[in-house]
Motif scaffolding. Structure first.
Motif, short mmCIF file in Angstrom:
data_model
loop_
_atom_site.label_atom_id
_atom_site.label_comp_id
_atom_site.label_asym_id
_atom_site.label_seq_id
_atom_site.Cartn_x
_atom_site.Cartn_y
_atom_site.Cartn_z
N VAL A 142 0.88 -1.17 0.00
CA VAL A 142 0.00 0.00 0.00
C VAL A 142 0.91 1.21 0.00
CG1 VAL A 142 -1.77 1.30 1.23
CG2 VAL A 142 -1.81 -1.20 1.28
N VAL A 143 0.70 2.09 -0.97
CA VAL A 143 1.48 3.32 -1.08
C VAL A 143 0.62 4.45 -0.57
CG1 VAL A 143 2.73 4.87 -2.63
CG2 VAL A 143 2.72 2.40 -3.07
N VAL A 144 1.20 5.25 0.33
CA VAL A 144 0.44 6.31 0.98
C VAL A 144 1.31 7.55 1.13
CG1 VAL A 144 1.06 5.46 3.29
CG2 VAL A 144 -1.01 6.81 2.99
N ALA A 145 0.68 8.71 1.03
CA ALA A 145 1.38 9.96 1.33
C ALA A 145 1.65 10.02 2.83
CB ALA A 145 0.53 11.16 0.91
N LEU A 146 2.85 10.43 3.19
CA LEU A 146 3.21 10.56 4.60
C LEU A 146 3.31 12.05 4.91
CD1 LEU A 146 6.20 8.73 6.33
CD2 LEU A 146 5.08 10.77 7.17
N GLY A 147 2.25 12.56 5.52
CA GLY A 147 2.22 13.95 5.97
C GLY A 147 2.58 14.01 7.44
N SER A 148 1.56 13.99 8.27
CA SER A 148 1.79 14.03 9.72
C SER A 148 2.00 12.65 10.32
CB SER A 148 0.64 14.75 10.41
OG SER A 148 -0.58 14.10 10.11
N GLY A 149 1.82 11.59 9.53
CA GLY A 149 2.17 10.24 9.95
C GLY A 149 1.03 9.34 10.36
N GLY A 150 -0.15 9.88 10.62
CA GLY A 150 -1.25 9.06 11.14
C GLY A 150 -1.75 8.00 10.18
N THR A 151 -1.85 8.34 8.90
CA THR A 151 -2.34 7.38 7.91
C THR A 151 -1.39 6.20 7.81
OG1 THR A 151 -3.39 9.19 6.69
CG2 THR A 151 -3.07 7.10 5.51
N MET A 152 -0.12 6.49 7.64
CA MET A 152 0.85 5.40 7.52
C MET A 152 0.93 4.59 8.80
SD MET A 152 4.84 5.47 6.38
CE MET A 152 5.76 3.93 6.26
N THR A 179 -0.77 -3.93 -5.74
CA THR A 179 -0.35 -2.69 -5.09
C THR A 179 -1.52 -1.73 -5.09
OG1 THR A 179 1.92 -3.02 -5.87
CG2 THR A 179 1.32 -0.80 -5.19
N VAL A 180 -1.71 -1.06 -3.97
CA VAL A 180 -2.79 -0.09 -3.82
C VAL A 180 -2.18 1.28 -3.55
CG1 VAL A 180 -4.72 0.63 -2.33
CG2 VAL A 180 -4.45 -1.79 -2.96
N LEU A 181 -2.62 2.28 -4.31
CA LEU A 181 -2.31 3.66 -3.99
C LEU A 181 -3.48 4.18 -3.18
CD1 LEU A 181 -0.65 6.32 -4.38
CD2 LEU A 181 -2.14 6.76 -6.34
N LEU A 182 -3.25 4.48 -1.92
CA LEU A 182 -4.33 4.96 -1.06
C LEU A 182 -4.55 6.44 -1.34
CD1 LEU A 182 -6.20 4.04 1.31
CD2 LEU A 182 -4.65 5.33 2.74
N HIS A 183 -5.69 6.75 -1.90
CA HIS A 183 -6.04 8.14 -2.24
C HIS A 183 -6.88 8.69 -1.10
CE1 HIS A 183 -7.37 11.68 -4.14
NE2 HIS A 183 -7.69 11.20 -5.33
N SER A 184 -6.26 9.52 -0.28
CA SER A 184 -6.92 10.01 0.93
C SER A 184 -7.49 11.42 0.78
CB SER A 184 -5.93 9.97 2.10
OG SER A 184 -4.77 10.70 1.77
N GLY A 185 -7.62 11.91 -0.43
CA GLY A 185 -8.19 13.23 -0.67
C GLY A 185 -7.58 13.83 -1.92
N GLY A 186 -8.06 15.01 -2.33
CA GLY A 186 -7.46 15.57 -3.52
C GLY A 186 -8.05 16.86 -4.03
N LEU A 187 -9.33 16.90 -4.28
CA LEU A 187 -9.92 18.05 -4.96
C LEU A 187 -9.68 19.38 -4.26
CD1 LEU A 187 -11.11 17.70 -7.66
CD2 LEU A 187 -13.37 17.63 -6.66
N PRO A 188 -9.96 19.52 -2.97
CA PRO A 188 -9.72 20.82 -2.34
C PRO A 188 -8.25 21.26 -2.40
CG PRO A 188 -11.12 19.49 -0.94
CD PRO A 188 -10.61 18.59 -2.04
N GLY A 189 -7.34 20.31 -2.21
CA GLY A 189 -5.92 20.64 -2.28
C GLY A 189 -5.48 21.02 -3.67
N LEU A 190 -6.07 20.39 -4.68
CA LEU A 190 -5.71 20.69 -6.06
C LEU A 190 -6.11 22.11 -6.42
CD1 LEU A 190 -4.67 19.91 -8.86
CD2 LEU A 190 -6.94 18.93 -9.33
N PHE A 191 -7.36 22.47 -6.15
CA PHE A 191 -7.84 23.78 -6.57
C PHE A 191 -7.44 24.89 -5.62
CE2 PHE A 191 -10.73 20.85 -8.80
CZ PHE A 191 -10.35 21.18 -10.08
N GLY A 192 -6.86 24.54 -4.48
CA GLY A 192 -6.38 25.55 -3.54
C GLY A 192 -4.89 25.80 -3.65
N HIS A 193 -4.22 25.14 -4.59
CA HIS A 193 -2.77 25.26 -4.74
C HIS A 193 -2.49 26.16 -5.95
CE1 HIS A 193 1.43 24.17 -5.19
NE2 HIS A 193 1.37 23.64 -3.98
N SER A 194 -1.99 27.36 -5.70
CA SER A 194 -1.85 28.35 -6.78
C SER A 194 -0.93 27.87 -7.90
CB SER A 194 -1.35 29.67 -6.20
OG SER A 194 -0.11 29.50 -5.55
N ALA A 195 0.15 27.18 -7.60
CA ALA A 195 1.05 26.71 -8.66
C ALA A 195 0.37 25.66 -9.54
CB ALA A 195 2.33 26.15 -8.06
#
Length: 178
Positions: free
Chosen positions: A34-44, A148-164
């Protein structure tokens, strides 16, 4: 009632992802990674608690200074299971210039997921996770052909809120417009 900290970075928040790991095993008993983004660590941490450190690949996003130590500490506080930080599978090569920056690898992953699957990823977390997965397949640390699983834990708000990311999307649309 307990407080779930931002990003699920508490034992209570990580518990939800321990449950997620059990659900994944129920649906795919032959799960390899399982592949996961590691931000603050809770998901992983929650996934490692259920699946073990060998089945979870965390792609560091730059949110914490010590990703391995953070995850190991959360796993320990979640269930008392102790994993040495060096036993965790981490990719540290997707941070780029820092947490909130849009990397070329992440932008390529966002574009690939959107064009081929119609899935919106965010540039800070799931975009980096897919970029890390692509790199892991290329270097052999995730075996092609294994479940293999890519765990998608969110996306749309972060995508449209990121100016770059928005600017890059607008540039792409301008090029495509007649």
């Amino acid at each position: 009632m307990g407080l779930i900290h931002l990003g699920g970075s508490s034992p209570l928040g990580a518990y939800g992802y321990a449950e997620c790991g059990r659900e994944l095993l129920g649906q795919a008993p032959d799960l390899d990674t399982v592949v996961v983004a590691l931000g603050s660590g809770g998901t992983m941490a929650g996934l490692v608690d259920t699946l073990g450190p060998g089945k979870v690949l965390g792609v560091h996003c730059g949110a914490v200074d010590d990703p391995a130590g953070t995850v190991a500490e959360l796993v320990s506080s979640l269930s008392g299971t102790v994993h040495a930080p060096e036993a965790l599978r981490l990719r540290l090569d997707q941070v780029g210039a820092g947490y909130s920056t849009l990397t070329e690898e992440s932008m390529d992953a966002l574009t690939l997921a959107g064009r081929t699957e119609g899935i919106a990823l965010d540039p800070v977390y799931t975009g980096r996770a897919l970029a890390g997965l692509r790199t892991a397949v290329r270097d052999g640390s995730v075996a092609a052909g294994r479940r293999t699983v890519l765990l998608h834990s969110g996306g749309l708000p972060g995508l449209f809120g990121h100016s770059a990311a928005v600017a890059r999307a607008q540039d792409a649309l301008t090029v495509l417009s007649p």
